[in-house]
Design a protein around this motif. Structure first.
Motif, PDB file in Angstrom:
ATOM      1  N   PRO A 293       5.908  -1.222  11.041  1.00  0.00           N
ATOM      2  CA  PRO A 293       5.266  -0.816   9.712  1.00  0.00           C
ATOM      3  C   PRO A 293       6.884  -0.735   8.526  1.00  0.00           C
ATOM      4  N   LEU A 294       8.562  -0.759   9.610  1.00  0.00           N
ATOM      5  CA  LEU A 294       9.363  -1.037   8.586  1.00  0.00           C
ATOM      6  C   LEU A 294       9.901  -2.801   9.035  1.00  0.00           C
ATOM      7  N   THR A 295       9.259  -2.991   9.896  1.00  0.00           N
ATOM      8  CA  THR A 295       9.820  -4.330  10.466  1.00  0.00           C
ATOM      9  C   THR A 295       8.815  -5.087   9.705  1.00  0.00           C
ATOM     10  N   VAL A 296       7.737  -5.120   8.622  1.00  0.00           N
ATOM     11  CA  VAL A 296       6.776  -6.154   8.494  1.00  0.00           C
ATOM     12  C   VAL A 296       6.680  -5.377   7.666  1.00  0.00           C
ATOM     13  N   ALA A 297       7.012  -4.539   6.077  1.00  0.00           N
ATOM     14  CA  ALA A 297       7.136  -3.651   4.882  1.00  0.00           C
ATOM     15  C   ALA A 297       7.960  -4.356   4.030  1.00  0.00           C
ATOM     16  N   ALA A 298       7.977  -4.651   3.388  1.00  0.00           N
ATOM     17  CA  ALA A 298       9.649  -5.019   1.878  1.00  0.00           C
ATOM     18  C   ALA A 298       9.846  -3.631   1.544  1.00  0.00           C
ATOM     19  N   ILE A 299      10.480  -2.686   2.574  1.00  0.00           N
ATOM     20  CA  ILE A 299      11.320  -1.737   2.255  1.00  0.00           C
ATOM     21  C   ILE A 299      12.442  -1.811   2.250  1.00  0.00           C
ATOM     22  N   SER A 300      13.731  -1.483   1.483  1.00  0.00           N
ATOM     23  CA  SER A 300      14.846  -1.624   1.752  1.00  0.00           C
ATOM     24  C   SER A 300      15.658  -1.468   3.029  1.00  0.00           C
ATOM     25  N   PRO A 301      17.092  -1.807   3.220  1.00  0.00           N
ATOM     26  CA  PRO A 301      17.739  -1.249   4.098  1.00  0.00           C
ATOM     27  C   PRO A 301      18.415   0.729   3.506  1.00  0.00           C
ATOM     28  N   ASP A 302      19.129   1.057   2.260  1.00  0.00           N
ATOM     29  CA  ASP A 302      18.358   2.125   2.095  1.00  0.00           C
ATOM     30  C   ASP A 302      17.599   2.639   2.577  1.00  0.00           C
ATOM     31  N   GLU A 303      16.473   2.710   2.104  1.00  0.00           N
ATOM     32  CA  GLU A 303      15.440   3.802   2.226  1.00  0.00           C
ATOM     33  C   GLU A 303      15.043   3.626   4.005  1.00  0.00           C
ATOM     34  N   ILE A 304      15.507   2.720   4.467  1.00  0.00           N
ATOM     35  CA  ILE A 304      15.385   2.646   6.190  1.00  0.00           C
ATOM     36  C   ILE A 304      16.289   3.853   6.538  1.00  0.00           C
ATOM     37  N   ARG A 305      17.524   4.137   5.599  1.00  0.00           N
ATOM     38  CA  ARG A 305      18.588   4.830   6.599  1.00  0.00           C
ATOM     39  C   ARG A 305      18.361   6.216   5.966  1.00  0.00           C
ATOM     40  N   GLY A 306      17.741   5.572   4.863  1.00  0.00           N
ATOM     41  CA  GLY A 306      17.038   7.462   4.035  1.00  0.00           C
ATOM     42  C   GLY A 306      16.148   8.314   5.099  1.00  0.00           C
ATOM     43  N   LEU A 307      15.367   6.903   5.596  1.00  0.00           N
ATOM     44  CA  LEU A 307      14.167   7.958   6.224  1.00  0.00           C
ATOM     45  C   LEU A 307      14.546   8.424   7.576  1.00  0.00           C
ATOM     46  N   GLU A 308      16.041   7.553   8.392  1.00  0.00           N
ATOM     47  CA  GLU A 308      16.262   7.987   9.433  1.00  0.00           C
ATOM     48  C   GLU A 308      17.278   9.127   9.223  1.00  0.00           C
ATOM     49  N   GLY A 309      18.019   8.953   7.882  1.00  0.00           N
ATOM     50  CA  GLY A 309      18.791  10.420   7.943  1.00  0.00           C
ATOM     51  C   GLY A 309      17.564  11.426   7.734  1.00  0.00           C
ATOM     52  N   LYS A 310      16.565  11.772   6.876  1.00  0.00           N
ATOM     53  CA  LYS A 310      14.989  12.837   7.020  1.00  0.00           C
ATOM     54  C   LYS A 310      15.555  13.189   8.641  1.00  0.00           C
ATOM     55  N   LEU A 311      14.884  12.237   9.120  1.00  0.00           N
ATOM     56  CA  LEU A 311      15.161  12.974  10.579  1.00  0.00           C
ATOM     57  C   LEU A 311      15.574  13.591  10.794  1.00  0.00           C
ATOM     58  N   MET A 312      17.103  13.034  10.690  1.00  0.00           N
ATOM     59  CA  MET A 312      18.644  13.653  11.885  1.00  0.00           C
ATOM     60  C   MET A 312      18.867  14.839  11.296  1.00  0.00           C
ATOM     61  N   LYS A 313      18.502  14.906  10.161  1.00  0.00           N
ATOM     62  CA  LYS A 313      19.255  16.381   8.795  1.00  0.00           C
ATOM     63  C   LYS A 313      18.308  17.363  10.020  1.00  0.00           C
TER      64      LYS A 313
ATOM     65  N   GLY B 222       0.911  -1.287   0.234  1.00  0.00           N
ATOM     66  CA  GLY B 222      -0.305  -0.307  -0.087  1.00  0.00           C
ATOM     67  C   GLY B 222       1.072   1.513  -0.104  1.00  0.00           C
ATOM     68  N   ASN B 223       2.350   1.109  -0.958  1.00  0.00           N
ATOM     69  CA  ASN B 223       2.434   2.431  -0.764  1.00  0.00           C
ATOM     70  C   ASN B 223       2.970   3.165   0.534  1.00  0.00           C
ATOM     71  N   GLN B 224       3.626   1.663   1.602  1.00  0.00           N
ATOM     72  CA  GLN B 224       3.650   1.954   3.048  1.00  0.00           C
ATOM     73  C   GLN B 224       4.879   2.958   3.022  1.00  0.00           C
ATOM     74  N   LEU B 225       6.206   3.346   2.007  1.00  0.00           N
ATOM     75  CA  LEU B 225       7.099   4.357   1.857  1.00  0.00           C
ATOM     76  C   LEU B 225       6.781   5.861   1.908  1.00  0.00           C
ATOM     77  N   SER B 226       5.655   6.104   0.783  1.00  0.00           N
ATOM     78  CA  SER B 226       5.519   7.491   1.160  1.00  0.00           C
ATOM     79  C   SER B 226       4.375   7.378   2.596  1.00  0.00           C
ATOM     80  N   LYS B 227       3.780   6.646   3.104  1.00  0.00           N
ATOM     81  CA  LYS B 227       2.933   6.850   4.472  1.00  0.00           C
ATOM     82  C   LYS B 227       3.973   7.325   5.451  1.00  0.00           C
ATOM     83  N   LEU B 228       4.782   6.432   4.748  1.00  0.00           N
ATOM     84  CA  LEU B 228       5.979   6.433   6.462  1.00  0.00           C
ATOM     85  C   LEU B 228       6.508   7.631   6.176  1.00  0.00           C
ATOM     86  N   GLU B 229       6.255   8.748   5.462  1.00  0.00           N
ATOM     87  CA  GLU B 229       7.448   9.486   5.025  1.00  0.00           C
ATOM     88  C   GLU B 229       6.291  10.573   5.649  1.00  0.00           C
ATOM     89  N   LEU B 230       5.062  10.685   5.185  1.00  0.00           N
ATOM     90  CA  LEU B 230       4.333  11.606   5.702  1.00  0.00           C
ATOM     91  C   LEU B 230       4.022  11.652   7.308  1.00  0.00           C
TER      92      LEU B 230
END
Length: 245
Positions: free
Chosen positions: A156-176, A114-122
């Motif tokens: 969602p990060l645990t059960v969704a098909a989100i790649s390690p690079d995408e997870i790092r990208g989300l974390e980096g977006k927050l830390m920025k 369900g486009n979970q990556l976009s939902k997490l970014e929101l």
């Protein structure tokens, strides 16, 4: 599950009961239907009822040749009826690639989640919109990340098909923006971020580490689950992963 307001009021007992995210799982259609009927009977005793208009039914019937689940139109072509009813009302049928919401998370069995990556970014954007302009201390900022944000996104990060690079990208977006918010440079050492507070670090475990640990626990829970349906879902996930290699 909603309270039967009419009966509750007429009995003089008041009302206000409500339950959500109840899931029934089973093998044959008849097994699920019987479970719904039993639940209906139990709920009636306490003046509750199922709300079919707010419920969903998904039929997971694997194709033995491909390992993928049949879609509704394929079942209809074979004149196969896979509908669940409650007190004569049909529960809306959701296709296997459309997904369902359970426990606050959008899940589908064809793995686009369900486009979970976009939902997490929101979720991250909403957290930033509320926390970034607020006048809060460094300890409070750390508390909000740990106690408010992380619980919303870890499952969602645990059960969704989100790649390690995408997870790092989300974390980096927050830390920025979070690091400067706490008076630290945006280039603050990753090693110090993860180091314990006793040695001057922030004590923040990396998201990759959190997710890896949670995935391992989830896999073990599913593989050894007492319900055969859950174990079947686990075996199907492993099979689809092997096909993708």
């Amino acid at each position: 599950i909603c309270v039967d307001i009419g009966r509750a009021c007429s009995s003089g007992q008041g009302f206000g009961a409500f339950a959500d995210d109840t899931a029934l799982m089973g093998g044959p259609l008849e097994e699920i239907q019987r479970a719904v009927e039993i639940l209906d009977e139990v709920l009636e005793v306490v003046m509750l009822r199922l709300a079919p208009e707010k419920s969903q039914h998904m039929a997971l019937i694997p194709n033995p040749d491909t390992g993928e689940f049949y879609l509704r139109e394929e079942l209809e072509e074979e004149d196969t009826e896979h509908r669940i009813t409650t007190r004569g009302t049909k529960v809306p049928w959701v296709d296997a690639d459309e997904g369902v919401r359970h426990l606050g998370y959008w899940v589908d069995l064809h793995a686009n989640w369900g486009n979970q990556l976009s939902k997490l970014e929101l979720i991250l954007d909403d957290f930033e919109r509320k926390a970034r302009p607020a006048r809060i201390s460094k300890p409070m900022m750390m508390y909000l990340v740990d106690a408010v944000l992380i619980p919303k996104i870890l499952y969602p990060l645990t059960v969704a098909a989100i790649s390690p690079d995408e997870i790092r990208g989300l974390e980096g977006k927050l830390m920025k923006w979070v690091l400067p918010k706490m008076g630290l440079p945006a280039t603050y050492s990753k090693r110090l971020i993860e180091a314990s507070t006793e040695v001057g670090g922030l004590g923040w475990e990396s998201w990759i580490s959190r997710v890896t640990r949670a995935k391992a626990q989830l896999a073990m829970d599913m593989k050894e689950h007492p319900e055969p349906t859950v174990r079947m879902m686990w075996e199907g996930m492993v099979h689809r992963h092997q096909l993708s290699l």
